[in-house]
Scaffold this motif. Structure first.
Motif, PDB file in Angstrom:
ATOM      1  N   ARG A  99       0.844  -1.195   0.000  1.00 16.24           N
ATOM      2  CA  ARG A  99       0.000   0.000   0.000  1.00 16.24           C
ATOM      3  C   ARG A  99       0.881   1.246   0.000  1.00 16.24           C
ATOM      4  O   ARG A  99       2.054   1.171   0.343  1.00 16.24           O
ATOM      5  CB  ARG A  99      -0.935  -0.013   1.215  1.00 16.24           C
ATOM      6  N   SER A 120      -2.498  -2.726  -3.297  1.00 19.37           N
ATOM      7  CA  SER A 120      -3.775  -3.018  -2.651  1.00 19.37           C
ATOM      8  C   SER A 120      -4.621  -1.776  -2.407  1.00 19.37           C
ATOM      9  O   SER A 120      -5.849  -1.822  -2.517  1.00 19.37           O
ATOM     10  CB  SER A 120      -3.534  -3.731  -1.315  1.00 19.37           C
ATOM     11  N   ALA A 121      -3.972  -0.667  -2.033  1.00 20.18           N
ATOM     12  CA  ALA A 121      -4.728   0.536  -1.692  1.00 20.18           C
ATOM     13  C   ALA A 121      -3.810   1.743  -1.714  1.00 20.18           C
ATOM     14  O   ALA A 121      -2.597   1.625  -1.533  1.00 20.18           O
ATOM     15  CB  ALA A 121      -5.370   0.395  -0.311  1.00 20.18           C
ATOM     16  N   ASN A 123      -3.656   5.495   0.151  1.00 20.04           N
ATOM     17  CA  ASN A 123      -4.173   6.445   1.137  1.00 20.04           C
ATOM     18  C   ASN A 123      -3.763   7.846   0.701  1.00 20.04           C
ATOM     19  O   ASN A 123      -2.575   8.111   0.499  1.00 20.04           O
ATOM     20  CB  ASN A 123      -3.610   6.161   2.525  1.00 20.04           C
ATOM     21  N   CYS A 153      -7.548   7.471  -9.646  1.00 17.63           N
ATOM     22  CA  CYS A 153      -7.546   6.279  -8.795  1.00 17.63           C
ATOM     23  C   CYS A 153      -8.888   5.555  -8.882  1.00 17.63           C
ATOM     24  O   CYS A 153      -8.939   4.317  -9.012  1.00 17.63           O
ATOM     25  CB  CYS A 153      -7.272   6.671  -7.342  1.00 17.63           C
ATOM     26  N   ARG A 159      -8.445   0.846  -4.587  1.00 18.41           N
ATOM     27  CA  ARG A 159      -9.081   1.133  -3.307  1.00 18.41           C
ATOM     28  C   ARG A 159      -8.465   2.418  -2.751  1.00 18.41           C
ATOM     29  O   ARG A 159      -7.246   2.552  -2.695  1.00 18.41           O
ATOM     30  CB  ARG A 159      -8.866  -0.007  -2.318  1.00 18.41           C
ATOM     31  N   LYS A 161      -8.420   5.455   0.340  1.00 18.55           N
ATOM     32  CA  LYS A 161      -8.784   5.988   1.643  1.00 18.55           C
ATOM     33  C   LYS A 161      -8.330   7.449   1.685  1.00 18.55           C
ATOM     34  O   LYS A 161      -7.187   7.749   1.329  1.00 18.55           O
ATOM     35  CB  LYS A 161      -8.106   5.204   2.770  1.00 18.55           C
ATOM     36  N   PRO A 186     -16.867   5.160  -3.984  1.00 18.62           N
ATOM     37  CA  PRO A 186     -16.411   4.007  -3.203  1.00 18.62           C
ATOM     38  C   PRO A 186     -15.080   4.287  -2.507  1.00 18.62           C
ATOM     39  O   PRO A 186     -14.040   3.685  -2.818  1.00 18.62           O
ATOM     40  CB  PRO A 186     -16.280   2.915  -4.256  1.00 18.62           C
ATOM     41  N   ILE A 187     -15.088   5.217  -1.558  1.00 14.38           N
ATOM     42  CA  ILE A 187     -13.880   5.576  -0.823  1.00 14.38           C
ATOM     43  C   ILE A 187     -14.166   5.554   0.666  1.00 14.38           C
ATOM     44  O   ILE A 187     -15.316   5.662   1.102  1.00 14.38           O
ATOM     45  CB  ILE A 187     -13.355   6.976  -1.223  1.00 14.38           C
ATOM     46  N   ASP A 188     -13.118   5.387   1.450  1.00 17.78           N
ATOM     47  CA  ASP A 188     -13.196   5.514   2.901  1.00 17.78           C
ATOM     48  C   ASP A 188     -12.641   6.867   3.292  1.00 17.78           C
ATOM     49  O   ASP A 188     -11.470   7.168   3.009  1.00 17.78           O
ATOM     50  CB  ASP A 188     -12.361   4.427   3.598  1.00 17.78           C
ATOM     51  N   ASP A 230     -12.823  -3.220  10.151  1.00 20.77           N
ATOM     52  CA  ASP A 230     -11.455  -2.708  10.225  1.00 20.77           C
ATOM     53  C   ASP A 230     -10.838  -2.952  11.600  1.00 20.77           C
ATOM     54  O   ASP A 230      -9.682  -3.364  11.710  1.00 20.77           O
ATOM     55  CB  ASP A 230     -11.439  -1.214   9.892  1.00 20.77           C
ATOM     56  N   GLY A 247     -19.616   4.530  -0.182  1.00 28.20           N
ATOM     57  CA  GLY A 247     -18.380   4.636   0.575  1.00 28.20           C
ATOM     58  C   GLY A 247     -18.627   4.571   2.073  1.00 28.20           C
ATOM     59  O   GLY A 247     -19.742   4.261   2.525  1.00 28.20           O
TER      60      GLY A 247
END
Length: 334
Positions: A99, A120-121, A123, A153, A159, A161, A186-188, A230, A247
């Motif tokens: 990540r 994977s992701a 941030n 992205c 993914r 965040k 679709p984000i955190d 999480d 999200g």
């Protein structure tokens, strides 16, 4: 990580499965909570770990049972040939959960490749959606570049965040806007309590707002449903699904509701110092050992194992009343 690798544990029995590996302390922003312009003092180039040394550390971490590696800075994309380094990790260690944390000002043009490589992701540090506030917080007018990278992205299927430091009097009124962004994409989105780390930042008790108050503000703009996945997986965030949205919104509360009992991470700074806790200034010098032809990685392994025996509980060493610590957040790796 090999199938029969033993789980790595510290002296308190906590499983350690996550390495934050800083590739540089240099950054093209000067955020008020990290490293304001007046405190910039970069580490000299000869003291920064070479990519080959960083790859050796990833190999060692993997062999010791660490399965997740996050590349941080500073700003990792500010280091020359960073994408080549990412490719090297994916080629040599395809099973590692890789990540990246970035301010995204230099990210545009790379998300598609990152997705192809199997990162994977990503941030993204983004504390405001307002252009003037962005310049006030970071010292630079680069919000458009961040928004462009975020769109890339999402288009690439990465993914994402978004990490926002909760700054009373600055970005708290924008919480409904961040909730709306998470509802539509679709984000955190995760608001992090302002932490008193580093001598140069502008932390003051009056600038702090608790995670609980952030959640209360978010709940006034949407219906939030707790999602404990999480925390159950060892992460620090308390996430919530947004009714009618795609999200999630959450908070990270290192001060008001610490998560030290489940801490699963180690940090290695860009100049090769091991930190077992973000809030502790105790560091273990790995660079001279890595560069010693007699000692090398076997000795580094011993030092990591030794350091883990005394990995502290961060809330016991943190002074929540005043900014402290000899290293800025960008030099630590966040």
């Amino acid at each position: 990580m090999t199938g029969n690798a033993a789980k790595l544990r510290d002296g308190r029995g906590r499983e350690v499965s996550y390495l934050r590996l800083s590739v540089t302390d240099r950054c093209n922003l000067a955020c008020m909570y990290c490293r304001p312009k007046g405190s910039i003092n970069f580490i000299s180039h000869d003291k920064i770990l070479r990519y080959e040394e960083l790859l050796d550390l990833v190999a060692l971490a993997r062999d010791m049972g660490i399965s997740k590696v996050r590349l941080t800075g500073g700003e990792p994309f500010a280091r020359r040939d960073f994408m080549t380094f990412v490719e090297s990790i994916r080629r040599r260690f395809p099973d590692v959960d890789l990540r990246i944390t970035t301010n995204a000002t230099l990210l545009a043009g790379h998300p598609h490749t990152l997705a192809e490589l199997g990162v994977s992701a990503v941030n993204i540090s983004l504390d405001t959606l307002d252009r003037e506030k962005f310049e006030r917080i970071t010292g630079h007018d680069r919000l458009d570049a961040v928004r462009r990278a975020l769109d890339e992205c999402l288009a690439a299927g990465l993914r994402v965040k978004l990490n926002a430091v909760a700054l009373r009097g600055i970005n708290i009124p924008e919480i409904p806007d961040f909730v709306a962004m998470a509802k539509a994409n679709p984000i955190d989105v995760r608001f992090i309590e302002f932490m008193p780390v580093g001598d140069g930042n502008l932390w003051r008790p009056e600038n702090y707002i608790s995670a609980r108050d952030v959640l209360s503000a978010a709940a006034r703009s949407a219906e939030l449903v707790p999602d404990d996945h999480d925390r159950a997986a060892g992460g620090p965030a308390r996430m919530h699904r947004i009714e009618g949205g795609v999200g999630r919104f959450g908070v990270i509360s290192p001060l008001s509701e610490h998560f030290c009992d489940s801490c699963n991470r180690l940090r290695i700074t860009a100049d090769g110092k091991l930190r077992t806790c973000l809030f502790s200034d105790r560091e273990y010098r790995l660079r001279p050992i890595l560069r010693n032809p007699v000692l090398g990685l076997p000795k580094v392994r011993q030092i990591i194992a030794m350091a883990l025996r005394t990995k502290p509980l961060g809330y016991e060493v943190l002074n929540p009343q005043a900014a402290s610590g000899s290293r800025d957040m960008s030099a630590i790796g966040g």
